[in-house]
Motif scaffolding. Structure first.
Motif, PDB file in Angstrom:
ATOM      1  N   CYS A  25      -1.741  22.420   2.446  1.00  0.00           N
ATOM      2  CA  CYS A  25      -0.721  21.967   3.484  1.00  0.00           C
ATOM      3  C   CYS A  25      -1.183  20.870   4.395  1.00  0.00           C
ATOM      4  O   CYS A  25      -0.557  20.584   4.869  1.00  0.00           O
ATOM      5  N   ALA A  26      -2.777  21.306   4.438  1.00  0.00           N
ATOM      6  CA  ALA A  26      -3.425  20.224   5.613  1.00  0.00           C
ATOM      7  C   ALA A  26      -3.011  18.721   4.827  1.00  0.00           C
ATOM      8  O   ALA A  26      -3.359  17.781   5.592  1.00  0.00           O
ATOM      9  N   SER A  27      -4.293  18.668   4.081  1.00  0.00           N
ATOM     10  CA  SER A  27      -3.519  17.857   3.554  1.00  0.00           C
ATOM     11  C   SER A  27      -2.347  16.997   2.952  1.00  0.00           C
ATOM     12  O   SER A  27      -2.047  15.800   3.189  1.00  0.00           O
ATOM     13  N   LYS A  28      -1.046  17.744   2.443  1.00  0.00           N
ATOM     14  CA  LYS A  28       0.236  17.319   2.883  1.00  0.00           C
ATOM     15  C   LYS A  28       0.482  17.210   4.333  1.00  0.00           C
ATOM     16  O   LYS A  28       1.633  15.992   4.226  1.00  0.00           O
ATOM     17  N   LYS A  29       0.443  17.886   5.284  1.00  0.00           N
ATOM     18  CA  LYS A  29       0.750  17.897   6.257  1.00  0.00           C
ATOM     19  C   LYS A  29      -0.196  16.258   7.070  1.00  0.00           C
ATOM     20  O   LYS A  29       0.939  15.495   7.272  1.00  0.00           O
ATOM     21  N   SER A  30      -1.493  15.784   6.459  1.00  0.00           N
ATOM     22  CA  SER A  30      -2.995  14.318   6.758  1.00  0.00           C
ATOM     23  C   SER A  30      -1.445  13.142   6.474  1.00  0.00           C
ATOM     24  O   SER A  30      -1.297  11.846   6.941  1.00  0.00           O
ATOM     25  N   ARG A  31      -1.306  13.223   5.021  1.00  0.00           N
ATOM     26  CA  ARG A  31      -0.898  12.791   4.008  1.00  0.00           C
ATOM     27  C   ARG A  31       1.035  12.364   4.958  1.00  0.00           C
ATOM     28  O   ARG A  31       1.576  11.133   5.593  1.00  0.00           O
ATOM     29  N   ILE A  32       1.724  13.252   5.882  1.00  0.00           N
ATOM     30  CA  ILE A  32       3.045  12.715   6.535  1.00  0.00           C
ATOM     31  C   ILE A  32       3.135  12.446   7.467  1.00  0.00           C
ATOM     32  O   ILE A  32       3.310  10.884   7.867  1.00  0.00           O
ATOM     33  N   ILE A  33       1.214  12.728   7.907  1.00  0.00           N
ATOM     34  CA  ILE A  33       0.971  12.225   9.523  1.00  0.00           C
ATOM     35  C   ILE A  33       0.682  10.439   8.931  1.00  0.00           C
ATOM     36  O   ILE A  33       1.373   9.181   9.737  1.00  0.00           O
ATOM     37  N   GLU A  34       0.197   9.757   7.933  1.00  0.00           N
ATOM     38  CA  GLU A  34      -0.098   8.631   7.597  1.00  0.00           C
ATOM     39  C   GLU A  34       1.327   8.085   7.529  1.00  0.00           C
ATOM     40  O   GLU A  34       1.679   6.568   7.602  1.00  0.00           O
ATOM     41  N   ILE A  35       2.449   8.488   6.607  1.00  0.00           N
ATOM     42  CA  ILE A  35       2.772   7.798   6.336  1.00  0.00           C
ATOM     43  C   ILE A  35       4.331   8.256   7.583  1.00  0.00           C
ATOM     44  O   ILE A  35       4.582   6.604   7.832  1.00  0.00           O
ATOM     45  N   GLY A  36       4.151   8.587   9.248  1.00  0.00           N
ATOM     46  CA  GLY A  36       4.867   8.122  10.221  1.00  0.00           C
ATOM     47  C   GLY A  36       3.888   6.632  10.564  1.00  0.00           C
ATOM     48  O   GLY A  36       5.074   6.077  11.234  1.00  0.00           O
ATOM     49  N   ARG A  37       2.562   6.730  10.757  1.00  0.00           N
ATOM     50  CA  ARG A  37       1.670   5.599  10.876  1.00  0.00           C
ATOM     51  C   ARG A  37       2.426   4.434  10.267  1.00  0.00           C
ATOM     52  O   ARG A  37       2.776   3.009  10.569  1.00  0.00           O
ATOM     53  N   GLU A  38       2.733   4.308   8.668  1.00  0.00           N
ATOM     54  CA  GLU A  38       3.177   3.920   8.455  1.00  0.00           C
ATOM     55  C   GLU A  38       4.164   2.965   8.773  1.00  0.00           C
ATOM     56  O   GLU A  38       4.558   1.324   8.736  1.00  0.00           O
TER      57      GLU A  38
END
Length: 83
Positions: A25-38
């Protein structure tokens, strides 16, 4: 590109919602945040709003989960995004 990101967000959120105690879950949340930045870099806050809206509707329809509490994960990306 947006369609790809939308599908990726749906997969990430679906996993997160269905497996809340997973170590992934931590890595999934991190990727979700990264997509928000993109999204913000590509289209500003409007792009973030549009994507989150469409993803949350699909998640609600497909698995019955409400993502409104997860909107706060993108706080800090844009000054106007405060949930």
């Amino acid at each position: 590109m947006d369609a790809y990101l939308e599908e990726e967000l749906i997969d990430l959120f679906t996993f997160y919602v269905q497996n809340p105690n997973s170590q992934e879950c931590a890595s999934k949340k991190s990727r979700i945040i990264e997509i928000g930045r993109e999204l913000f870099e590509d289209g500003g806050q409007d792009a973030m709003e549009n994507m989150f809206y469409s993803v949350s509707i699909r998640i609600k329809e497909e698995i019955g989960s409400d993502l409104s509490e997860n909107r706060s994960w993108w706080n800090g990306i844009s000054e106007g995004w405060n949930y």
